[in-house]
Design a protein around this motif. Structure first.
Motif, PDB file in Angstrom:
ATOM      1  N   UNK A 134       0.851  -1.230   0.016  1.00 59.23           N
ATOM      2  CA  UNK A 134       0.109  -0.010   0.007  1.00 59.23           C
ATOM      3  C   UNK A 134       0.809   1.326  -0.088  1.00 59.23           C
ATOM      4  N   UNK A 135       2.258   1.086   0.811  1.00 67.29           N
ATOM      5  CA  UNK A 135       2.861   2.496   0.800  1.00 67.29           C
ATOM      6  C   UNK A 135       3.354   2.600  -0.580  1.00 67.29           C
ATOM      7  N   UNK A 136       3.867   1.684  -1.255  1.00 63.65           N
ATOM      8  CA  UNK A 136       4.348   1.803  -2.742  1.00 63.65           C
ATOM      9  C   UNK A 136       3.536   2.459  -3.677  1.00 63.65           C
ATOM     10  N   UNK A 137       2.145   1.594  -3.605  1.00 59.31           N
ATOM     11  CA  UNK A 137       1.122   1.847  -4.443  1.00 59.31           C
ATOM     12  C   UNK A 137       0.727   3.605  -4.292  1.00 59.31           C
ATOM     13  N   UNK A 138       0.840   3.848  -2.809  1.00 59.11           N
ATOM     14  CA  UNK A 138       0.477   5.582  -2.695  1.00 59.11           C
ATOM     15  C   UNK A 138       1.861   6.280  -3.073  1.00 59.11           C
ATOM     16  N   UNK A 139       2.873   5.953  -2.808  1.00 52.70           N
ATOM     17  CA  UNK A 139       4.007   6.813  -3.300  1.00 52.70           C
ATOM     18  C   UNK A 139       4.039   7.158  -4.829  1.00 52.70           C
ATOM     19  N   UNK A 140       3.778   6.030  -5.550  1.00 51.18           N
ATOM     20  CA  UNK A 140       3.523   5.936  -6.856  1.00 51.18           C
ATOM     21  C   UNK A 140       2.420   7.182  -7.329  1.00 51.18           C
ATOM     22  N   UNK A 141       1.287   6.655  -6.871  1.00 44.42           N
ATOM     23  CA  UNK A 141      -0.100   7.520  -7.157  1.00 44.42           C
ATOM     24  C   UNK A 141       0.119   8.885  -6.659  1.00 44.42           C
ATOM     25  N   UNK A 142       0.393   9.243  -5.296  1.00 36.80           N
ATOM     26  CA  UNK A 142       0.429  10.659  -5.008  1.00 36.80           C
ATOM     27  C   UNK A 142       1.878  11.106  -4.657  1.00 36.80           C
ATOM     28  N   UNK A 143       2.573  10.395  -5.006  1.00 37.58           N
ATOM     29  CA  UNK A 143       4.010  11.172  -4.691  1.00 37.58           C
ATOM     30  C   UNK A 143       4.419  11.081  -3.065  1.00 37.58           C
ATOM     31  N   UNK A 144       3.689  10.728  -2.234  1.00 34.90           N
ATOM     32  CA  UNK A 144       4.071  10.679  -0.975  1.00 34.90           C
ATOM     33  C   UNK A 144       3.068   9.798  -0.016  1.00 34.90           C
ATOM     34  N   UNK A 145       3.362   9.461   1.094  1.00 34.36           N
ATOM     35  CA  UNK A 145       2.411   8.848   2.183  1.00 34.36           C
ATOM     36  C   UNK A 145       2.976   9.086   3.619  1.00 34.36           C
ATOM     37  N   UNK A 146       2.083   9.151   4.592  1.00 36.03           N
ATOM     38  CA  UNK A 146       2.354   9.479   5.703  1.00 36.03           C
ATOM     39  C   UNK A 146       1.973   8.501   6.747  1.00 36.03           C
ATOM     40  N   UNK A 147       2.970   7.857   7.465  1.00 38.55           N
ATOM     41  CA  UNK A 147       2.999   6.791   8.385  1.00 38.55           C
ATOM     42  C   UNK A 147       2.879   7.024  10.022  1.00 38.55           C
ATOM     43  N   UNK A 148       1.994   6.845  10.524  1.00 37.88           N
ATOM     44  CA  UNK A 148       1.885   7.505  11.838  1.00 37.88           C
ATOM     45  C   UNK A 148       1.896   6.404  13.007  1.00 37.88           C
ATOM     46  N   UNK A 149       2.765   6.495  13.958  1.00 40.49           N
ATOM     47  CA  UNK A 149       2.769   5.286  15.013  1.00 40.49           C
ATOM     48  C   UNK A 149       1.864   5.818  16.010  1.00 40.49           C
ATOM     49  N   UNK A 150       0.931   4.655  16.352  1.00 37.98           N
ATOM     50  CA  UNK A 150      -0.309   4.721  17.290  1.00 37.98           C
ATOM     51  C   UNK A 150       0.175   3.737  18.503  1.00 37.98           C
TER      52      UNK A 150
END
Length: 475
Positions: A134-150
């Protein structure tokens, strides 16, 4: 200087100096055709903006366009799937580095329970391997992705092996309306400290485009410290903090190709039509066409005296294949992929296939190491090491968490494996390094080989070699 320049310089030194400097700069520019201004360069854009300023104001629209193209354009989907399939594949697997093999196995059990199950996902859907995709798909599509630690309270979530989960967020969660927080500057939702280092992210609790009953309550962003976040994006220029969709350089081409395909499909439909036109008879009587509604193959239809039938001449479709081949090559080059990866393998043999993959494999290796492993996997690994001491019942913490990229498909396994063995034998590379290049974890291989040897030793001495081989195959 000309006489006029000298005269102006004598009367007004400042004005004369500006004139001389301007003439000198113009002569310098004229040495490069591309830097000249004229008919040939009309429409060229060359703003002196920074990496992030170039996308400011248009980043959101680029994301939306990229998502629409992936929803509705097959070539965009294919490009995304090829990149994600090669970079992530079946998943980039974690392993531990410890002196004691028994401690390493116990630590790996902890990683398997937390990272390799849906427990790591705040939504309870994917394990860390699925999140990588999902991270790689989103980086390709949006250019970036945020990952938050909960962080989680063990009293409320006793089933978690480690007291944290991760949540993936699209860049739309960034509050781009803020400009400051205290003395710190906030640009496009990212807060920067005095040294330019990211100190926090200002995030909406929900996606601005989400639907539901809470949508009407309005959105108010909250400040999340940078140590609780990972920001995954491809960095192409110094000082770049935001990403842009990977389709951005070829969006115009993709749109025009789609329009061309639609036009060709319509042309093919028209070309498949066959109609008949009946000319009026000599007395001017017009044929109404009703009897032709029952026209069957081999039927004989009578016409009135003086009427003649003329078949239509549908347009032909020429040059479609050649044009699409060149268009797909343009898209492939814009994404850093090979043309063959888009599915056209005509005329490909071992040599041409190998040459076509060389540059693509180099790009994939860069994206694996500098993007997925360095930014996402290492960040998650650091969170694991930080959370480990918070749980007392866990075994000894690993000294390091390493990540191994998936096995790369071999075009000709006998040749490539033999070449790898020769490299190891000649001392060009180590066995461990080559194993990792091929997608295997050396520690796992060593442990499994010890287990195989122990299993073979445990067999009775009277067991024949064929029986041993049979048992090994059965295992």
């Amino acid at each position: 200087m000309s006489f006029l320049d000298k005269a102006i310089l004598a009367i007004s030194p400042e004005r004369g100096l500006r004139r001389v400097k301007a003439r000198s700069a113009a002569q310098t520019v004229m040495n490069f055709d591309a830097a000249s201004r004229g008919r040939r360069t009309r429409g060229w854009k060359a703003p002196g903006t920074s990496a992030d300023a170039a996308g400011m104001g248009s980043r959101s629209r680029l994301r939306n366009l990229s998502r629409d193209m992936i929803r509705n354009r097959a070539l965009a989907v294919r490009g995304r799937d090829v990149i994600t399939g090669n970079v992530v594949g079946t998943g980039i697997l974690p392993s531990v580095r410890m002196d004691n093999p028994n401690d390493a196995e116990a630590a790996m059990d902890v990683l398997r329970q937390h990272l390799l199950t849906a427990a790591i996902d705040a939504h309870g859907t994917c394990d860390v391997l699925g999140l990588q995709r999902v991270v790689m798909n989103t980086v390709f599509c949006d250019g970036e992705v945020l990952v938050r630690r909960r962080m989680r309270d063990p009293r409320l979530d006793p089933d978690l092996t480690l007291p944290f989960q991760i949540e993936l967020l699209e860049a739309d969660h960034l509050d781009e309306t803020l400009t400051s927080h205290g003395k710190n500057e906030v640009i496009e939702g990212i807060e920067y400290g005095p040294t330019g280092r990211i100190e926090a992210y200002h995030l909406f609790p929900r996606h601005p485009g989400e639907i539901g009953r809470l949508r009407s309550l309005g959105l108010k962003s909250s400040r999340v410290p940078a140590k609780q976040m990972l920001h995954i994006r491809r960095v192409d220029r110094p000082g770049q903090m935001r990403g842009v969709p990977w389709l951005a350089p070829i969006m115009m081409t993709l749109g025009e190709i789609s329009d061309y395909q639609e036009a060709q499909i319509l042309k093919q439909k028209i070309a498949a039509l066959l109609a008949f036109f009946i000319s009026a008879s000599s007395d001017g009587k017009v044929y109404d066409g009703k009897p032709l509604q029952d026209l069957q193959p081999g039927a004989i239809v009578g016409l009135e005296e003086g009427q003649t039938v003329h078949p239509s001449q549908p347009p032909t479709v020429d040059g479609y294949q050649e044009f699409m081949n060149q268009a797909i090559r343009t898209i492939a080059m814009g994404l850093g992929l090979s043309y063959e990866s888009f599915g056209d393998l005509r005329g490909v043999n071992y040599s041409s296939g190998k040459m076509g993959r060389l540059e693509m494999d180099r790009f994939v290796e860069v994206w694996q190491k500098q993007l997925m492993i360095a930014q996402f996997c290492t960040g998650v690994g650091n969170w694991v090491l930080e959370a480990w001491p918070l749980v007392q019942r866990l075994p000894a913490a690993p000294k390091e968490i390493a990540w191994t990229a998936p096995k790369r498909p071999l075009i000709d396994p006998p040749k490539e494996i033999k070449a790898a063995a020769e490299e190891i034998k000649s001392g060009i590379t180590s066995r461990q390094r080559k194993q990792r290049e091929m997608g295997y974890d050396p520690d796992v291989i060593e442990r499994e080989r010890r287990e195989d040897a122990a299993r073979d030793q445990a067999m009775p001495d009277d067991t024949s070699q064929s029986e041993k081989d049979e048992n090994n195959e059965r295992d």
